[in-house]
Design an enzyme around this catalytic site. Structure first.
Site, PDB file in Angstrom:
ATOM      1  N   ASN A   9      53.101  58.411  14.250  1.00  0.00           N
ATOM      2  CA  ASN A   9      53.066  57.795  15.575  1.00  0.00           C
ATOM      3  C   ASN A   9      54.081  56.658  15.559  1.00  0.00           C
ATOM      4  O   ASN A   9      53.826  55.605  14.991  1.00  0.00           O
ATOM      5  CB  ASN A   9      51.644  57.269  15.856  1.00  0.00           C
ATOM      6  CG  ASN A   9      51.571  56.446  17.127  1.00  0.00           C
ATOM      7  OD1 ASN A   9      52.488  56.463  17.937  1.00  0.00           O
ATOM      8  ND2 ASN A   9      50.461  55.723  17.297  1.00  0.00           N
ATOM      9  N   TRP A  10      55.230  56.919  16.152  1.00  0.00           N
ATOM     10  CA  TRP A  10      56.307  55.927  16.097  1.00  0.00           C
ATOM     11  C   TRP A  10      56.062  54.724  17.010  1.00  0.00           C
ATOM     12  O   TRP A  10      56.786  53.739  16.942  1.00  0.00           O
ATOM     13  CB  TRP A  10      57.644  56.587  16.457  1.00  0.00           C
ATOM     14  CG  TRP A  10      58.253  57.396  15.354  1.00  0.00           C
ATOM     15  CD1 TRP A  10      57.770  57.538  14.080  1.00  0.00           C
ATOM     16  CD2 TRP A  10      59.475  58.153  15.416  1.00  0.00           C
ATOM     17  NE1 TRP A  10      58.616  58.337  13.351  1.00  0.00           N
ATOM     18  CE2 TRP A  10      59.672  58.730  14.146  1.00  0.00           C
ATOM     19  CE3 TRP A  10      60.408  58.401  16.417  1.00  0.00           C
ATOM     20  CZ2 TRP A  10      60.769  59.542  13.857  1.00  0.00           C
ATOM     21  CZ3 TRP A  10      61.509  59.208  16.140  1.00  0.00           C
ATOM     22  CH2 TRP A  10      61.680  59.769  14.861  1.00  0.00           C
ATOM     23  N   LYS A  11      55.093  54.851  17.913  1.00  0.00           N
ATOM     24  CA  LYS A  11      54.828  53.776  18.903  1.00  0.00           C
ATOM     25  C   LYS A  11      56.130  53.437  19.641  1.00  0.00           C
ATOM     26  O   LYS A  11      56.936  54.341  19.875  1.00  0.00           O
ATOM     27  CB  LYS A  11      54.194  52.573  18.203  1.00  0.00           C
ATOM     28  CG  LYS A  11      52.981  52.987  17.364  1.00  0.00           C
ATOM     29  CD  LYS A  11      52.123  51.859  16.911  1.00  0.00           C
ATOM     30  CE  LYS A  11      50.959  52.430  16.104  1.00  0.00           C
ATOM     31  NZ  LYS A  11      49.998  51.408  15.672  1.00  0.00           N
ATOM     32  N   HIS A  94      44.965  56.428  22.457  1.00  0.00           N
ATOM     33  CA  HIS A  94      45.196  55.519  21.328  1.00  0.00           C
ATOM     34  C   HIS A  94      44.585  54.160  21.657  1.00  0.00           C
ATOM     35  O   HIS A  94      44.604  53.725  22.805  1.00  0.00           O
ATOM     36  CB  HIS A  94      46.701  55.390  21.057  1.00  0.00           C
ATOM     37  CG  HIS A  94      46.991  54.676  19.776  1.00  0.00           C
ATOM     38  ND1 HIS A  94      46.943  53.301  19.693  1.00  0.00           N
ATOM     39  CD2 HIS A  94      47.270  55.133  18.535  1.00  0.00           C
ATOM     40  CE1 HIS A  94      47.197  52.959  18.428  1.00  0.00           C
ATOM     41  NE2 HIS A  94      47.390  54.045  17.713  1.00  0.00           N
ATOM     42  N   GLU A  96      45.631  51.263  21.287  1.00  0.00           N
ATOM     43  CA  GLU A  96      46.543  50.326  21.959  1.00  0.00           C
ATOM     44  C   GLU A  96      46.605  50.618  23.451  1.00  0.00           C
ATOM     45  O   GLU A  96      46.754  49.711  24.260  1.00  0.00           O
ATOM     46  CB  GLU A  96      47.941  50.404  21.312  1.00  0.00           C
ATOM     47  CG  GLU A  96      47.949  49.711  19.956  1.00  0.00           C
ATOM     48  CD  GLU A  96      48.937  50.282  18.950  1.00  0.00           C
ATOM     49  OE1 GLU A  96      49.867  51.008  19.343  1.00  0.00           O
ATOM     50  OE2 GLU A  96      48.760  49.998  17.747  1.00  0.00           O
ATOM     51  N   GLU A 166      40.359  56.263  14.074  1.00  0.00           N
ATOM     52  CA  GLU A 166      41.182  55.104  13.733  1.00  0.00           C
ATOM     53  C   GLU A 166      40.399  53.812  13.967  1.00  0.00           C
ATOM     54  O   GLU A 166      40.340  53.321  15.097  1.00  0.00           O
ATOM     55  CB  GLU A 166      42.442  55.081  14.613  1.00  0.00           C
ATOM     56  CG  GLU A 166      43.341  56.274  14.449  1.00  0.00           C
ATOM     57  CD  GLU A 166      44.784  55.944  14.815  1.00  0.00           C
ATOM     58  OE1 GLU A 166      45.638  56.101  13.945  1.00  0.00           O
ATOM     59  OE2 GLU A 166      45.029  55.506  15.946  1.00  0.00           O
ATOM     60  N   GLY A 172      47.666  48.778  11.667  1.00  0.00           N
ATOM     61  CA  GLY A 172      48.777  47.832  11.558  1.00  0.00           C
ATOM     62  C   GLY A 172      48.421  46.554  10.820  1.00  0.00           C
ATOM     63  O   GLY A 172      49.164  45.581  10.837  1.00  0.00           O
ATOM     64  N   SER A 212      46.715  52.075   8.728  1.00  0.00           N
ATOM     65  CA  SER A 212      47.377  51.635   7.495  1.00  0.00           C
ATOM     66  C   SER A 212      47.427  52.707   6.405  1.00  0.00           C
ATOM     67  O   SER A 212      47.289  52.405   5.220  1.00  0.00           O
ATOM     68  CB  SER A 212      46.729  50.342   6.970  1.00  0.00           C
ATOM     69  OG  SER A 212      46.862  49.301   7.930  1.00  0.00           O
ATOM     70  N   GLY A 233      51.100  55.276  11.556  1.00  0.00           N
ATOM     71  CA  GLY A 233      51.965  54.442  12.391  1.00  0.00           C
ATOM     72  C   GLY A 233      53.152  53.926  11.612  1.00  0.00           C
ATOM     73  O   GLY A 233      54.134  54.641  11.367  1.00  0.00           O
TER      74      GLY A 233
HETATM   75  P1  PGA Z   1      49.286  52.099  11.311  1.00  0.00           P
HETATM   76  O1  PGA Z   1      49.008  52.718  12.786  1.00  0.00           O
HETATM   77  O2  PGA Z   1      49.452  53.273  10.386  1.00  0.00           O
HETATM   78  O3  PGA Z   1      50.564  51.307  11.470  1.00  0.00           O
HETATM   79  O4  PGA Z   1      48.110  51.268  10.964  1.00  0.00           O
HETATM   80  C1  PGA Z   1      48.204  53.845  12.946  1.00  0.00           C
HETATM   81  C2  PGA Z   1      48.102  54.176  14.420  1.00  0.00           C
HETATM   82  O5  PGA Z   1      48.030  53.256  15.242  1.00  0.00           O
HETATM   83  O6  PGA Z   1      48.073  55.356  14.808  1.00  0.00           O
END
Ligand code: PGA
Length: 250
Positions: A9-11, A94, A96, A166, A172, A212, A233
């Protein structure tokens, strides 16, 4: 046996030239894996990523979509639009998006149905906050999110869905759930799916862990009984690191 599915997931990262370079570096490094490899990229990278991934085993996904097919929704992109250029997957709900963009269980449910109607495979995110975990409500939160996400989805369609567990406190932050904790949560989600669809359907549904994930913890997480891979991510932005995660079983 469920296949392991590793999705990046490149965001909101990566310009088209960076996306192409990353895929060109990643492709030879993951070409021999039997695991499913997906990159969920920003809208502006989709077309370039699809071209760069042509002839490789890397599948391309989006990170969001609108639930309507078309119309007066300035700035939105529909499932039909994603499908029309060859996108195969889409992340839905997600944390976010739930946190910053008012995504609710209801919009998540509508988006899942629209994705399925357009033959896109949804990667549906569920998970609790630290506060919810500390107050002992984690399982209630993510099983409820799962149930509401799948309301009205047929058993046949449910099998096409990927669920990503998640825990928000692990995203993150560098903090990962222990593999035992993460596996127990994923088992609880599978238990909820069993209640909804019966055991044979629940056993077919892919449930990932996210939060993470990196090359140093991927193997421990992905070799548990119920975790079927990960949604990655930060560690998916570097081709060599992501390749190590995909190749966790080599
Ligand atoms: P992260 O993000 O691996 O940077 O913790 C995971 C995600 O939000 O899908």
């Amino acid at each position: 046996m469920r296949k392991k599915v590793i999705a990046g997931n490149w965001k909101m990262n990566m310009l088209p030239n960076e996306a192409i370079a990353c895929i060109e570096e990643l492709a030879p490094a993951v070409k021999d894996t039997k695991n499913e490899v997906i990159l969920c990229v920003p809208y502006t990278d989709l077309f370039y990523a699809l071209l760069a991934a042509q002839g490789t085993n890397i599948k391309i996904g989006a990170q969001n979509m609108h639930f309507e097919e078309k119309g007066a929704y300035t700035g939105e992109v529909s499932g039909q639009m994603l499908k029309s250029i060859g996108v195969e997957y889409v992340i839905i709900g997600h944390s976010e998006r739930r946190q910053y963009f008012a995504e609710t269980d209801e919009t998540v449910n509508k988006k899942i149905k629209s994705a399925l109607a357009n033959e896109l495979k949804p990667i549906v995110c569920v998970g609790e906050t630290l506060e919810q975990r500390e107050s002992g409500k984690a399982e209630e939160i993510f099983t409820t999110q799962t149930r509401k996400a799948l309301e009205g989805v047929s058993p046949e369609d449910a099998k096409k869905i990927i669920i990503a567990y998640e825990p928000i406190w692990a995203i993150g932050t560098g903090k990962t759930a222990t593999s035992e904790d993460a596996n127990n949560s994923v088992k609880a989600i599978r238990g909820e799916l069993t209640k909804l669809y019966g055991n044979s359907v629940a056993e077919e549904i892919t449930i990932q862990y996210g939060g993470s994930v990196k090359s140093s913890n991927a193997k421990e997480l992905f070799t548990t009984s119920d975790i079927d891979g990960g949604l990655v991510g930060g560690a998916s932005l570097k081709a060599d690191e992501f390749a190590k995660i995909v190749n966790f079983d080599k």
